[in-house]
Write a protein that holds these residues in place. Structure first.
Motif, PDB file in Angstrom:
ATOM      1  N   ILE A  38      54.843  78.828  20.858  1.00  9.03           N
ATOM      2  CA  ILE A  38      53.719  78.315  20.069  1.00  9.03           C
ATOM      3  C   ILE A  38      52.926  77.248  20.821  1.00  9.03           C
ATOM      4  O   ILE A  38      51.725  77.401  21.059  1.00  9.03           O
ATOM      5  N   LEU A  39      53.565  76.161  21.201  1.00 13.11           N
ATOM      6  CA  LEU A  39      52.853  75.060  21.866  1.00 13.11           C
ATOM      7  C   LEU A  39      52.309  75.434  23.252  1.00 13.11           C
ATOM      8  O   LEU A  39      51.187  75.044  23.587  1.00 13.11           O
ATOM      9  N   PRO A  40      53.050  76.197  24.103  1.00 16.11           N
ATOM     10  CA  PRO A  40      52.504  76.557  25.422  1.00 16.11           C
ATOM     11  C   PRO A  40      51.246  77.417  25.365  1.00 16.11           C
ATOM     12  O   PRO A  40      50.525  77.528  26.357  1.00 16.11           O
ATOM     13  N   ASN A  41      50.979  78.027  24.213  1.00 17.23           N
ATOM     14  CA  ASN A  41      49.804  78.893  24.083  1.00 17.23           C
ATOM     15  C   ASN A  41      48.729  78.282  23.191  1.00 17.23           C
ATOM     16  O   ASN A  41      47.867  78.985  22.670  1.00 17.23           O
ATOM     17  N   SER A  42      48.815  76.954  23.021  1.00 18.04           N
ATOM     18  CA  SER A  42      47.806  76.184  22.270  1.00 18.04           C
ATOM     19  C   SER A  42      47.673  76.667  20.824  1.00 18.04           C
ATOM     20  O   SER A  42      46.584  76.609  20.244  1.00 18.04           O
ATOM     21  N   ILE A  43      48.776  77.163  20.244  1.00 15.75           N
ATOM     22  CA  ILE A  43      48.780  77.556  18.844  1.00 15.75           C
ATOM     23  C   ILE A  43      49.021  76.300  18.013  1.00 15.75           C
ATOM     24  O   ILE A  43      49.964  75.547  18.280  1.00 15.75           O
ATOM     25  N   ALA A  44      48.166  76.061  17.030  1.00 14.76           N
ATOM     26  CA  ALA A  44      48.313  74.875  16.188  1.00 14.76           C
ATOM     27  C   ALA A  44      49.490  75.060  15.244  1.00 14.76           C
ATOM     28  O   ALA A  44      49.520  76.025  14.476  1.00 14.76           O
ATOM     29  N   PRO A  45      50.480  74.154  15.298  1.00 14.59           N
ATOM     30  CA  PRO A  45      51.603  74.262  14.353  1.00 14.59           C
ATOM     31  C   PRO A  45      51.116  74.108  12.917  1.00 14.59           C
ATOM     32  O   PRO A  45      50.105  73.456  12.649  1.00 14.59           O
TER      33      PRO A  45
END
Length: 308
Positions: free
Chosen positions: A49-56
């Motif tokens: 999630i975070l490595p692909n700039s997906i907003a939690p």
């Protein structure tokens, strides 16, 4: 009399001890599953999630926004933001659920902050959204299925679902997460893309949660209204090795009496059942509904292996 009384008392004590042991083993299993689910959920952030700039989403999304501006670690913020929710959950959902939620939150937060796993996919937001959603949903779904959660909107969803059970937990999580995702996207770079990819991740996560909550043992329930109930029921018994329930049905308009068959079949048996009905009574009225979490004779794992 005393000997009989002591024997009965001893027998009762043994039965009680066995029941307590069984409950203890069950509770240990619940906690083990919650820890595994929380680990999977926590690792999904660092790996996909975070490595692909997906907003939690949820409380994790709120923690991400605060962390972006303050530099405080995301895991610590998740724990701090969940404290009020623990108190509410203990009072409304019970101490047992509150403790299990706290365990899930602690494990997930520690996994985010202290387990240095490499990113599986980086710089591919679509793949990160799809597989991150699957992994996160699997972790949360495992925790929910074992009477716990990983905190945040999971607890809120459980609270709302207990008061308004007309919608699934996954739907409530989705509604709350949309708000957080939009806020998260607006405070970062490439806000439109972040929000869109994050919504994909959130949708998939909610779907997986519901799948694990409802179970994968799905089947189809066929309602067949026909003049040839005996014949069709016989073929269902012989050709499908399935049972059928016969119900007398009377048409409200015609006042004619017919037979309604109710038959539960696996997806792999649907085509055969359709052929039987069409062959025996082309004018039969048929409607189908989904059945979830099917168990019992003819629908256990060994039975499915024979059919699939």
């Amino acid at each position: 009399m005393n000997k009989i009384y002591h024997k009965l008392r001893l027998k009762g004590s043994i039965i009680m001890a066995k029941a307590n042991k069984k409950r203890l083993v069950l509770e240990i299993g619940y906690y083990f599953a919650i820890i595994i689910g929380a680990l999977i959920a926590g690792l999904s952030y660092n790996m996909l999630i975070l490595p692909n700039s997906i907003a939690p989403s949820g409380i994790s999304g709120v923690a991400a926004i605060i962390s972006r501006f303050t530099g405080i670690s995301m895991g610590i913020l998740i724990i701090a933001l969940n404290i009020p929710l623990y108190i509410i959950s203990w009072r409304i959902l019970g101490l047992d659920f509150g403790i299990k939620s706290m365990v899930g939150t602690l494990v997930m937060s520690l996994a985010i902050d202290y387990i240095p796993v490499p990113a599986i996919i980086s710089g591919e937001p679509l793949l990160g959204a799809v597989f991150g959603g699957i992994m996160l949903g699997a972790g949360l779904g495992i925790a929910f299925r074992n009477t716990g959660s990983t905190g945040g909107t999971d607890i809120l969803a459980k609270l709302i679902s207990s008061a308004f059970p007309s919608h699934s937990i996954g739907n409530y999580v989705m509604i709350m997460d949309v708000i957080v995702i939009v806020a998260n996207g607006l405070t970062g770079e490439n806000s439109a893309f972040v929000v869109l990819y994050s919504l994909i991740c959130m949708y998939i996560c909610g779907f997986v949660i519901d799948l694990l909550q409802d179970g994968v043992k799905s089947a189809k329930v066929y309602y067949i209204i026909t003049d040839k109930g005996e014949e069709i029921a016989g073929y269902i018994n012989n050709e499908l090795s399935r049972g059928a329930t016969k119900i007398k049905a009377v048409g409200a308009y015609t006042n004619e009496e017919r037979t309604m068959l109710v038959c539960l079949v696996l997806r792999s048996e649907v085509a055969k059942l359709r052929r039987i009905v069409k062959r025996e009574d082309p004018r039969a009225f048929v409607y189908v509904v989904d059945a979830r979490e099917v168990s019992g004779e003819g629908f256990e794992a060994a039975d499915r292996k024979k059919l699939l």
